[in-house]
Each structure stands twice: as C-alpha cells, then as structure tokens.
Motif scaffolding. Structure first.
Motif, PDB file in Angstrom:
ATOM      1  N   LEU A 316       0.829  -1.202   0.000  1.00 26.19           N
ATOM      2  CA  LEU A 316       0.000   0.000   0.000  1.00 26.19           C
ATOM      3  C   LEU A 316       0.865   1.255   0.000  1.00 26.19           C
ATOM      4  O   LEU A 316       0.834   2.041  -0.929  1.00 26.19           O
ATOM      5  CB  LEU A 316      -0.932  -0.009   1.217  1.00 26.19           C
ATOM      6  N   SER A 317       1.631   1.443   1.057  1.00 26.29           N
ATOM      7  CA  SER A 317       2.473   2.633   1.157  1.00 26.29           C
ATOM      8  C   SER A 317       3.395   2.444   2.358  1.00 26.29           C
ATOM      9  O   SER A 317       3.504   1.345   2.904  1.00 26.29           O
ATOM     10  CB  SER A 317       1.610   3.894   1.310  1.00 26.29           C
ATOM     11  N   GLU A 318       4.031   3.510   2.783  1.00 28.91           N
ATOM     12  CA  GLU A 318       4.862   3.451   3.974  1.00 28.91           C
ATOM     13  C   GLU A 318       4.931   4.818   4.632  1.00 28.91           C
ATOM     14  O   GLU A 318       4.840   5.852   3.972  1.00 28.91           O
ATOM     15  CB  GLU A 318       6.269   2.952   3.648  1.00 28.91           C
ATOM     16  N   TYR A 319       5.055   4.779   5.961  1.00 33.35           N
ATOM     17  CA  TYR A 319       5.310   6.001   6.727  1.00 33.35           C
ATOM     18  C   TYR A 319       6.821   6.160   6.848  1.00 33.35           C
ATOM     19  O   TYR A 319       7.524   5.237   7.252  1.00 33.35           O
ATOM     20  CB  TYR A 319       4.674   5.896   8.112  1.00 33.35           C
ATOM     21  N   LYS A 320       7.338   7.332   6.483  1.00 35.88           N
ATOM     22  CA  LYS A 320       8.787   7.544   6.461  1.00 35.88           C
ATOM     23  C   LYS A 320       9.184   8.554   7.533  1.00 35.88           C
ATOM     24  O   LYS A 320       8.476   9.523   7.794  1.00 35.88           O
ATOM     25  CB  LYS A 320       9.236   8.053   5.082  1.00 35.88           C
ATOM     26  N   SER A 321      10.330   8.276   8.139  1.00 35.36           N
ATOM     27  CA  SER A 321      10.869   9.158   9.170  1.00 35.36           C
ATOM     28  C   SER A 321      12.385   9.004   9.187  1.00 35.36           C
ATOM     29  O   SER A 321      12.931   7.969   8.803  1.00 35.36           O
ATOM     30  CB  SER A 321      10.283   8.801  10.541  1.00 35.36           C
ATOM     31  N   THR A 322      13.070  10.026   9.651  1.00 30.84           N
ATOM     32  CA  THR A 322      14.529   9.973   9.767  1.00 30.84           C
ATOM     33  C   THR A 322      14.981   9.415  11.110  1.00 30.84           C
ATOM     34  O   THR A 322      16.173   9.151  11.292  1.00 30.84           O
ATOM     35  CB  THR A 322      15.127  11.382   9.582  1.00 30.84           C
ATOM     36  N   ASP A 323      14.056   9.229  12.050  1.00 26.98           N
ATOM     37  CA  ASP A 323      14.402   8.723  13.381  1.00 26.98           C
ATOM     38  C   ASP A 323      14.219   7.214  13.413  1.00 26.98           C
ATOM     39  O   ASP A 323      13.098   6.715  13.243  1.00 26.98           O
ATOM     40  CB  ASP A 323      13.526   9.370  14.449  1.00 26.98           C
ATOM     41  N   PRO A 324      15.288   6.448  13.622  1.00 28.65           N
ATOM     42  CA  PRO A 324      15.155   4.980  13.669  1.00 28.65           C
ATOM     43  C   PRO A 324      14.392   4.536  14.906  1.00 28.65           C
ATOM     44  O   PRO A 324      14.498   5.141  15.979  1.00 28.65           O
ATOM     45  CB  PRO A 324      16.604   4.490  13.694  1.00 28.65           C
ATOM     46  N   GLN A 325      13.609   3.465  14.767  1.00 32.53           N
ATOM     47  CA  GLN A 325      12.805   2.968  15.877  1.00 32.53           C
ATOM     48  C   GLN A 325      13.497   1.773  16.545  1.00 32.53           C
ATOM     49  O   GLN A 325      14.087   0.934  15.885  1.00 32.53           O
ATOM     50  CB  GLN A 325      11.412   2.547  15.393  1.00 32.53           C
ATOM     51  N   ARG A 326      13.390   1.737  17.865  1.00 36.29           N
ATOM     52  CA  ARG A 326      13.928   0.614  18.638  1.00 36.29           C
ATOM     53  C   ARG A 326      12.837  -0.375  19.012  1.00 36.29           C
ATOM     54  O   ARG A 326      13.108  -1.546  19.278  1.00 36.29           O
ATOM     55  CB  ARG A 326      14.616   1.128  19.905  1.00 36.29           C
ATOM     56  N   GLY A 327      11.626   0.097  19.076  1.00 35.51           N
ATOM     57  CA  GLY A 327      10.498  -0.754  19.421  1.00 35.51           C
ATOM     58  C   GLY A 327       9.213  -0.079  18.995  1.00 35.51           C
ATOM     59  O   GLY A 327       9.195   1.100  18.608  1.00 35.51           O
ATOM     60  N   MET A 328       8.109  -0.825  19.086  1.00 35.53           N
ATOM     61  CA  MET A 328       6.818  -0.274  18.660  1.00 35.53           C
ATOM     62  C   MET A 328       5.685  -1.083  19.281  1.00 35.53           C
ATOM     63  O   MET A 328       5.842  -2.274  19.585  1.00 35.53           O
ATOM     64  CB  MET A 328       6.704  -0.266  17.137  1.00 35.53           C
TER      65      MET A 328
END
Length: 619
Positions: A316-328
């Motif tokens: 479908l698509s993706e949410y983009k960010s410059t901050d890497p995630q460690r958990g969710m």
C-alpha cells in the motif's frame, strides 16, 4: 504492462506523527539485547522496559501525561534481573504482566495514585517521602532460566502464556497462580508467540528456524511443524485476525528480509512469499482487522503496510521518518478515533522518545465509515480461565466503533482471504443482556475516543458459534453507553413521566436508530458502487488494449508486418522525425528477430524516468 492501480479503499492511508509536545520525552529504554518490542500499550497506559540498575524495572506511563518525563520517575520494581517483556490484559487496562531474566512472571495492578508525586513541588515531594516504586501483586516461578515473551489470552480472562529460556511455553491462570499446561519440542530460543482469534491455537517461531502450531490446553509437542525462514536472525509470527492465515517475518540465507503467509490448516509450505529488502533490522509485524499488515523494522525509520487480499500481499504505502525505531506497539482497535478515520495508531520508541503515529484513511464524508471500521474485540472476556482450561472455546465479544454497542461475534469481521476491496457488511446488533454485575474498570470506547489498532489472532475453532458468556465478577454484561445511562439513572431523582411522553420518547429513539442504520447502509452502498465503477473502468481499458493489440506480442519472420511506428506511437505525441525513427526501429526489430532475439520497446518519461508504455516482439 498495466498502467492501472488495483482498487483498494486503503490505497491512500497515511501516517500522521504527533508533535514533540504531544509525545513522551526523556524515556530511558532498556539496552538489553533480547529481541522484543520493548513497548506495550493500551488506552490508559504505556509500558516500557526501563534501563535501571539494582535489578530489573519497567515504567508505566499514563497516556494522558505527554511531554518530558521527570528525571526521577516511579518504576515497577520486583525482578532481580532485567525485564525482557511486558503485556497488558485485554480486559483490564490496569493489569500488566512482566517476564524477566530471573525466570519470574510478575503480576502488577497499576494504581493511579502512584503518579500523584509527578505533580508535587520539591518541598511537597520531600514531605511525602519522595518517589515510591511499585511492587508486584504476585510473582510466579515460570522458568528455570529467563522468561522472554509474555502474552494474554484473547478471549479468556487471567490466562497468560510465558515463553521461557528453557525452551518451554507455559500457560498460567494468574488469578490462582497455577500452571496448567506446558508446550515443548523446541530445540533453541523461542523468538515469538501468538494466539489465534479464539485462543484455541498458539503459534510460535524459534531460533531453530521452525514454525510450530500447538493446542495450548493439551500441552506437549506441536501438532504441526514446518521449516520457516532459513536465516538465523530473528523471526516473528502473527495470526491474521479471524482468518486461518498466519504471517511470519524473517531472513533468507543471504540476509534478505522476508514476509511469508501461511495456511494454518497446512503449514507444510507458505502460500505466499514476499521479499522486503536487504536491511539488517528484525521486522516487527502487526495485524489490523482491516486486512492490513504493518511492518516496522528495528533500526528503520519507516513503517510499511501491506493489504492481504485473496492470499496475495499488495503493497500500500509506507510512513517515512529519519528517526530509527527501537520498538513499537499498536493500541487495541476498540480505542480508535473513528471521527478522524483513524484505522490504526502506533507508539514508536526511539532512543529517548515515544511518539504516537496515527494512520488515517482519508474520506470526504463526515459520517461513520462502517466499511473501514469493522467491529473490534471488546474489554469483556468471553470465557473465564476455568472455562477455558476445561475445554470451552468461544469467539471474542465485539463492539461497534460507531456507538460502542455489542455486536454479534459470528462472521462480524471480513476474512482476509476474501476480496477486501468490497465493504464489509454491517453486523447485526446483538441484544443487550439484562443481567447486571459490577461495572468494569476499563471503559468501552465510542467514536469520540482516541485510540489505535491491535493485532488480532485467527479462528481455529470459529466454526461453532460462541455461547453467551456468563457474567463474572470481572465482567460487565452491559455496553458502556448503557452502563453510563444506568448509573446516571440511579443517581438522579426518581420521577414518573406520563405514559404518552414515555411512549413518544421511545418512538423517537427507535426512529433515530432506524435513520442511523439507513444512513450507514447508504454509505456502504455508495462505496460499493464506487468500487464497482473502478473495476468496470479497469476492465474497459483492459479490453480496449487487447482490441488495439496492446499486449504487443508478435512473431516477426522476415520483417514484422504488424509492427509500425504509427502503432508504437499510438498513445504518444508523434515527433517531427517520426518517419525516420520508424524506419530505424523496423530495421532494428527485423535484425534482432532474424538472430532469434526477443525485442522489447519501452517508452520512458524523460522527466522522471517512469515507464509509460512497453511492447515486446518474440522471435
């Protein structure tokens, strides 16, 4: 090549991150290398594995307290080693369990009074005795080594599965603190576990690169075992809602990240395999009952989402960010903000911040969109722990996200293996129970309540309709609006209204309900017609391409008689040197066709490099 996009009502879903002032700043996430999501969430609280000395600890953060956390924060302490995983009860927002490196399963009850110190001044805090940590209500010796994963049962109250470092999954009744069954057969570390839609089946992924399916009440060895992702890195497994499908994430032998879909009735081989990319971070999968799989890779800044339709995965698509995630973590779907067309809400953990991300499905209409908000599991258990371990199986209790009322569990959710582009039918409202019991501590959300999505498991035993659950002391048989009205009526002075007035109010209420139902039906029908129109347009263009030779397949022998420059530029603007170019193109095709080569002519947009048209000529 088709130039038309597959119709989907979720094609334009986008992620909307919260601003820093609406996020949770100054968090200290655990630095332990054990692979879990580090974060759990519900409507009232967030649970975060905390970096702390002097034994393991985790923090409970009220979702209403946004902004920077104080340097000294009340923690949940009671483990003697690092906390590895936490999980909230789906039926009581204040109950949480924890697994740690000390092999214990901690049971906690969150009291709001513990957070009063956060509003005190320094002098008041000193007189109060400082910040006090929370202690567990009980601890259970769950493993001789560590407890790496914990998970609540989706339909039975007080049932918890705990995966230990001794390669055994144990099921506990945390009310009686007794172990009831143990699932064995693993030869290496257990990496993830998940229950199906009714909780009658449990799936687990393991470091030995096997996927296993268990009967959690029978215990013992797995009923099905299959080879899973061949890579040695972390693998995860989730059930795809009320369907009989499983989704797993993992790595190939060359460290490519993969997403596979399985038929839980026969897991000999996956029915769909998708290559994601070549990044190194472990992917955390989350299921939404909109037939969407969200993928968040550790160390990535983006969140991809795919639609599962007829056993096919559609990006479908993706949410983009410059901050890497460690958990969710994703919130339960019953707490979504339907007024804003929020189909999912995630909490993203970075190095020092937890940021909410709302996934919005844009719509022009202001009314409730029933086709994108199927009923969600409610906060009322369908079974007690005693009923579950006695062999009883029941579908989860569901609520409508329009008004919070109870709906029928049978066939209330769309199957992912069916065509999900058609709107889901509006489920019939279940009759309200007349049995009264103690009000539940967890409020039931309505459309005006913000929230998020939750992973929902599969129905292995969903063939038989669920019996009406008997009310227990932890269960409130009334929907939240009904309970609120009832409590309000009891607290108000009792007055007797004339019979004609009472009858008129009843008639108006019935008419209002009928109008709301008609409006929802009309919205659903309009959406059906829109989707049908898209399909007809796609079919019309496909037929027109076939009639015009749009497939471009020919067999040139001594010169292709069907090929011409006019045909090639049928849908393009003809350049001034069309005749010269046509002669050269014809000679090019003839020369390579005589030598037995396949020729492909591609028209490319010179501005963005996008392929506009394509034709192939086979020898």
């Amino acid at each position: 090549m088709s130039r038309f996009v597959r119709p989907s009502k979720y094609r334009h879903v986008y992620g909307s991150p919260a601003k820093p002032e609406a996020s949770y700043l100054g968090v200290k996430a655990s630095q332990n290398a054990w692979d879990t999501n580090l974060l759990a969430a519900n409507k009232q609280y967030l649970s975060l594995n905390w970096q702390a000395g002097g034994g393991g600890a985790f923090a409970i953060i009220p979702t209403s307290r946004v902004g920077k956390l104080p340097d000294v924060y009340p923690l949940c302490r009671g483990h003697t080693a690092t906390v590895l995983d936490t999980a909230f009860s789906p039926f009581d927002d204040s109950v949480v369990v924890s697994g740690a490196d000390d092999g214990n399963l901690g049971i906690w009850k969150v009291e709001d009074s513990i957070f009063d110190v956060l509003d005190m001044s320094a002098k008041e805090l000193e007189s109060h005795g400082g910040v006090k940590d929370m202690q567990p209500r009980a601890k259970i010796d769950a493993s001789g080594r560590k407890v790496g994963q914990v998970m609540f049962h989706p339909t039975a109250s007080n049932v918890v599965a705990a995966a230990g470092g001794d390669h055994v999954i144990k099921l506990f009744d945390i009310e009686s603190q007794k172990e009831h069954s143990a699932l064995s057969g693993f030869t290496d570390s257990i990496q993830s576990i998940d229950f199906d839609w009714t909780g009658s089946t449990l799936a687990a992924s393991c470091r030995d690169r096997k996927l296993r399916i268990f009967d959690p009440r029978a215990g013992g060895q797995a009923v099905q075992v299959a080879d899973s992702h061949p890579g040695i890195k972390g693998s995860r497994v989730i059930w795809c809602g009320s369907t009989n499908r499983l989704a797993t994430t993992g790595f190939s032998k060359t460290s490519d990240r993969q997403l596979w879909v399985w038929d839980s009735g026969n897991i000999k081989t996956p029915i769909k395999q998708t290559l994601i990319d070549t990044s190194s971070g472990v992917m955390m999968p989350f299921w939404s009952d909109n037939s969407i799989i969200f993928l968040a890779g550790k160390g990535d800044g983006n969140v991809r989402y795919y639609e599962l339709d007829s056993d096919e995965l559609h990006y479908l698509s993706e949410y983009k960010s410059t901050d890497p995630q460690r958990g969710m973590a994703f919130l339960p779907r019953r707490d979504l903000n339907a007024d804003e067309n929020e189909i999912a809400r995630a909490y993203k953990l970075t190095n020092n911040m937890i940021q909410p991300i709302s996934f919005i499905c844009p719509r022009r209409a202001d009314s409730f969109q029933a086709d994108i908000f199927p009923p969600a599991p409610s906060s009322k258990p369908a079974l007690t722990s005693q009923e579950f371990f006695a062999g009883k199986t029941a579908l989860p209790n569901l609520i409508s996200l329009q008004d919070g009322s109870g709906v029928s569990s049978k066939a209330a959710l769309p199957a992912a293996s069916a065509t999900s582009s058609a709107p889901a039918p509006s489920p019939a409202v279940a009759p309200a129970s007349t049995t009264s019991s103690a009000p539940s501590a967890t409020p039931t959300a309505t459309r005006a309540t913000p929230a998020s999505s939750a992973p929902a498991p599969v129905a292995a035993a969903a063939a038989s309709p669920a019996p009406t659950p008997a009310p227990t002391k932890a269960t409130d048989p009334l929907p939240e609006p009904t309970r609120a009205a009832k409590n309000g009526a009891e607290s108000a002075p009792k007055t007797t209204a004339p019979a004609s007035v009472t009858s008129g109010i009843g008639d108006l209420a019935s008419e209002l309900q009928r109008l709301l139902a008609d409006s929802a039906a009309r919205d659903a029908r309009l959406r059906e017609l829109e989707i049908e129109n898209e399909k007809l347009k796609t079919e019309h263009h496909r037929l027109r391409e076939d009639q015009n030779g749009g497939n471009g397949t020919a067999a040139p022998s001594g010169g292709d008689k069907n090929f011409s420059a006019d045909r090639f530029f049928e849908t393009q603007s003809a350049p001034s040197n069309l005749s010269d170019f046509g002669d050269k193109a014809r000679q090019f095709v003839d020369r390579h066709a005589k030598e037995g080569r396949k020729v492909v002519l591609v028209t490319v947009n010179s501005k963005d490099g996008r392929v506009v048209d394509e034709m192939s000529f086979a020898p």
